[in-house]
Design a protein around this motif. Structure first.
Motif, short mmCIF file in Angstrom:
data_model
loop_
_atom_site.label_atom_id
_atom_site.label_comp_id
_atom_site.label_asym_id
_atom_site.label_seq_id
_atom_site.Cartn_x
_atom_site.Cartn_y
_atom_site.Cartn_z
N PRO A 7 3.38 -5.59 4.95
CA PRO A 7 1.93 -5.78 5.00
C PRO A 7 1.35 -5.73 3.59
CG PRO A 7 2.49 -3.51 5.54
CD PRO A 7 3.80 -4.26 5.41
N ASN A 8 0.17 -6.30 3.44
CA ASN A 8 -0.51 -6.19 2.15
C ASN A 8 -0.92 -4.75 1.91
OD1 ASN A 8 -0.39 -8.97 1.59
ND2 ASN A 8 -2.20 -9.36 2.84
N LEU A 9 -0.84 -4.32 0.65
CA LEU A 9 -1.16 -2.94 0.29
C LEU A 9 -2.43 -2.95 -0.56
CD1 LEU A 9 0.04 -0.09 0.61
CD2 LEU A 9 1.19 -0.42 -1.57
N PRO A 10 -3.57 -2.54 0.01
CA PRO A 10 -4.82 -2.60 -0.77
C PRO A 10 -4.85 -1.56 -1.88
CG PRO A 10 -5.20 -1.53 1.35
CD PRO A 10 -3.78 -2.04 1.37
N GLY A 11 -5.43 -1.93 -2.99
CA GLY A 11 -5.59 -0.98 -4.08
C GLY A 11 -6.83 -0.12 -3.86
N LEU A 12 -6.78 1.11 -4.34
CA LEU A 12 -7.91 2.03 -4.21
C LEU A 12 -8.49 2.33 -5.58
CD1 LEU A 12 -6.44 4.62 -1.65
CD2 LEU A 12 -7.70 2.50 -1.19
N GLN A 13 -9.76 2.69 -5.60
CA GLN A 13 -10.39 3.08 -6.86
C GLN A 13 -9.76 4.37 -7.37
OE1 GLN A 13 -14.61 3.36 -6.16
NE2 GLN A 13 -14.85 1.16 -5.80
N GLY A 14 -9.64 4.48 -8.70
CA GLY A 14 -9.05 5.67 -9.27
C GLY A 14 -7.54 5.67 -9.14
N LYS A 15 -6.96 6.84 -9.31
CA LYS A 15 -5.51 6.96 -9.29
C LYS A 15 -5.11 8.13 -8.42
CE LYS A 15 -1.59 7.14 -12.54
NZ LYS A 15 -1.22 7.27 -13.98
N GLY A 16 -4.05 7.95 -7.65
CA GLY A 16 -3.59 8.98 -6.75
C GLY A 16 -2.88 10.12 -7.46
N ALA A 66 6.50 5.93 -0.30
CA ALA A 66 6.31 4.76 -1.16
C ALA A 66 4.84 4.50 -1.42
CB ALA A 66 6.96 3.53 -0.51
N ARG A 67 4.00 4.68 -0.40
CA ARG A 67 2.56 4.45 -0.56
C ARG A 67 1.94 5.45 -1.55
NH1 ARG A 67 0.21 1.23 3.55
NH2 ARG A 67 1.80 0.37 4.95
N VAL A 68 2.34 6.71 -1.46
CA VAL A 68 1.82 7.72 -2.38
C VAL A 68 2.27 7.40 -3.81
CG1 VAL A 68 1.89 10.16 -3.02
CG2 VAL A 68 1.66 9.50 -0.61
N LEU A 69 3.51 6.99 -3.97
CA LEU A 69 4.00 6.64 -5.30
C LEU A 69 3.25 5.43 -5.87
CD1 LEU A 69 7.78 7.20 -4.56
CD2 LEU A 69 6.43 8.48 -6.25
N HIS A 74 2.87 4.04 -9.81
CA HIS A 74 4.26 3.68 -10.05
C HIS A 74 4.63 2.38 -9.35
CE1 HIS A 74 4.97 7.70 -11.65
NE2 HIS A 74 4.39 8.19 -10.57
N GLU A 75 5.48 1.61 -9.97
CA GLU A 75 6.21 0.60 -9.23
C GLU A 75 7.25 1.35 -8.39
OE1 GLU A 75 5.76 -2.75 -9.20
OE2 GLU A 75 3.98 -2.40 -10.44
N VAL A 76 7.62 0.78 -7.26
CA VAL A 76 8.60 1.43 -6.39
C VAL A 76 9.74 0.45 -6.14
CG1 VAL A 76 9.04 2.51 -4.16
CG2 VAL A 76 6.83 2.85 -5.29
N ARG A 77 10.94 0.87 -6.48
CA ARG A 77 12.14 0.09 -6.15
C ARG A 77 12.80 0.79 -4.96
NH1 ARG A 77 16.12 -0.06 -10.77
NH2 ARG A 77 14.35 -1.08 -11.78
N TYR A 78 12.64 0.18 -3.79
CA TYR A 78 13.05 0.79 -2.53
C TYR A 78 14.26 0.05 -1.98
CZ TYR A 78 12.48 2.12 2.45
OH TYR A 78 12.65 2.55 3.75
N VAL A 79 15.32 0.80 -1.70
CA VAL A 79 16.58 0.22 -1.22
C VAL A 79 16.92 0.83 0.13
CG1 VAL A 79 19.03 -0.12 -1.72
CG2 VAL A 79 17.37 -0.07 -3.60
N GLN A 80 17.38 -0.02 1.04
CA GLN A 80 17.81 0.43 2.37
C GLN A 80 19.04 -0.38 2.78
OE1 GLN A 80 15.91 0.16 6.79
NE2 GLN A 80 14.55 0.99 5.23
N ALA A 361 -17.14 8.39 1.25
CA ALA A 361 -15.79 7.86 1.09
C ALA A 361 -15.03 8.57 -0.02
CB ALA A 361 -15.84 6.36 0.83
N ALA A 362 -15.66 8.83 -1.15
CA ALA A 362 -14.95 9.41 -2.29
C ALA A 362 -14.37 10.78 -1.94
CB ALA A 362 -15.89 9.52 -3.49
N THR A 363 -15.15 11.59 -1.23
CA THR A 363 -14.68 12.92 -0.84
C THR A 363 -13.51 12.81 0.12
OG1 THR A 363 -16.87 13.88 -1.13
CG2 THR A 363 -15.33 15.09 0.26
N LEU A 364 -13.63 11.92 1.10
CA LEU A 364 -12.55 11.74 2.07
C LEU A 364 -11.28 11.24 1.39
CD1 LEU A 364 -11.37 11.57 4.92
CD2 LEU A 364 -12.38 9.28 5.12
N ILE A 365 -11.40 10.24 0.54
CA ILE A 365 -10.22 9.67 -0.12
C ILE A 365 -9.55 10.71 -1.02
CG2 ILE A 365 -9.43 7.91 -1.76
CD1 ILE A 365 -11.68 6.10 -0.60
N ASP A 366 -10.35 11.51 -1.71
CA ASP A 366 -9.78 12.55 -2.54
C ASP A 366 -9.00 13.56 -1.70
OD1 ASP A 366 -9.76 13.93 -5.29
OD2 ASP A 366 -10.49 15.53 -3.97
#
Length: 413
Positions: A7-16, A66-69, A74-80, A361-366
């Motif tokens: 699926p498409n992964l939307p970007g969020l404001q700020g950094k996790g 992967a989503r948190v990373l 970070h770029e994520v190199r995921y192998v399965q 939204a900002a409080t919830l996302i944080d």
């Protein structure tokens, strides 16, 4: 082998936040110290039955990692991997009177459709054992050349004089480091998890099989001086992880039933080959999911299959919410009430997303970012969204919250 479509992964404001995971051996939360690219390996399916909720829980958990990373920049190199040749698959194909290759193909396709429906991010490298057999042969040849293997007499071999090959664990100083288990713990589960402690001719009960020479009626591949055969189960993850991630990759994932022997053996084989520990720097394991009083498993047949729920018309997002409502390290038992609760929760959330607006939204996302970075506390994030969804209507949609629920939890209407 091609995976399903991500699926498409939307970007969020700020950094996790930086992801931290609980480490059982040290009883502490440990931040993943990763570079620009995070390297993650998750053990894949043996395709002889459909995806049940226990499987889905594992792949959703590491999808969350992967989503948190990604959210932390970070770029994520995921192998399965895909274990598309192994004893359980061959036994099921024989039982059902089908070709083992056809059974594997159909179950892999079903797994892909389940993962796509659950909006699980696809791995960057999705690797079939059969398609990479030459690489597994090379791994075993390398171990033989290092002098850390031995032959075991094999009277039922299809070729006269052919012998199975085992790793001599007495040569490996790091054995036990990945699991942290003692010998008694290992022996307690080894036979039930694919080991052969009673095999005549082994030097040690726990020594793992590296190469199984051909038996009559079994699939086999040419392997030069190894003789025709196929690799032991643990070899594939050693090879595939080394080929695509290298030693010292950031995160190894799977269910708790893989701690030993699979993750332990995969790691010790890699160290034996490279002399460069560690194999993985961090491990995380999904707890078992039960049903009808026992661990959900193909061998027991007490399965709640994702595909069956989907065929019954259940929204895959409700199925995913059932999984997210439990912390990955906590064992739990599925009940139908959990699914009813998830259906109602998803309905509340989708209605709220249409009318709550983005004022908070900002409080919830944080809060969601903090929960997910702290040992993947998806259940904590779910509670935060519950509280937000109970707020007042403002007559406007909530695009920022919609994207956050998608990016961090993988849920979208």
């Amino acid at each position: 082998m091609a995976p399903w479509t991500s699926p498409n992964l939307p970007g969020l404001q700020g950094k996790g936040r930086q992801l931290a995971l609980w480490q059982q051996q040290t009883a502490e939360m440990v931040p993943l110290e990763v570079g620009e690219t995070a390297r993650m390996y998750v053990c894949g399916i043996t395709p002889y039955d459909a995806t049940h909720l226990g499987h889905a829980a594992t792949y959703v958990t590491f999808d969350l990692a992967a989503r948190v990373l990604w959210d932390a920049g970070h770029e994520v190199r995921y192998v399965q991997n895909v274990t598309d040749v192994d004893d359980p698959l061959l036994e099921r194909a024989t039982r059902d009177g089908v070709d083992w290759r056809d059974l594997a193909t159909s179950e892999i396709e079903l797994f892909h459709s389940d993962m796509a429906a659950l909006r699980v991010l696809a791995p960057d490298h999705y690797v079939s054992v059969v398609e990479t057999m030459d690489r597994h042969v090379a791994t075993i040849q390398g171990l033989v050349a290092k002098g850390v293997t031995y032959l075991v007499p094999t009277p039922d071999a299809a070729e006269d004089g052919a012998q199975d090959i085992y790793l001599d664990l007495s040569t490996q100083q790091t054995f036990g480091a990945a699991s942290g288990w003692d010998r008694a713990q290992m022996l307690e589960v080894f036979a039930d998890r694919g080991g052969d402690p009673e095999r005549a001719g082994k030097r040690d009960e726990l020594d793992p099989l590296l190469w199984r020479v051909e038996r009559e009626g079994e699939p086999a591949w040419d392997a030069g001086e190894l003789r025709r055969g196929r690799p032991g189960w643990h070899v594939e993850c050693t090879t595939i992880a080394l080929d695509h991630l290298g030693m010292g990759f950031d995160l190894q994932g799977g269910g708790t039933d893989l701690i030993f022997p699979h993750h332990e053996m995969s790691a010790v084989q890699a160290v034996a080959l490279t002399d460069d520990p560690p194999f993985a720097r961090t491990y995380a394991h999904q707890a078992m999911v039960a049903y009808d009083g026992e661990k959900m498993s193909k061998s027991k047949g007490n399965l709640v299959r994702v595909s069956d729920l989907r065929r019954a018309g259940v929204d895959p997002m409700a199925i995913r919410l059932v999984l997210l409502d439990h912390h990955y390290r906590t064992p739990w038992e599925y009940t139908d009430d959990m699914l009813d609760t998830a259906v109602k929760r998803w309905d509340r959330w989708t209605r709220a997303l249409a009318c709550r607006g983005d004022d908070n939204a900002a409080t919830l996302i944080d809060g969601m970012r903090t929960a997910m970075a702290g040992d993947l506390d998806s259940a904590g994030a779910v509670r935060l969204i519950d509280d937000w969804a109970a707020g007042p209507d403002v007559g406007a949609p909530s695009p920022l919250v919609t994207d956050a629920i998608d990016a961090l939890l993988g849920l979208r209407a």
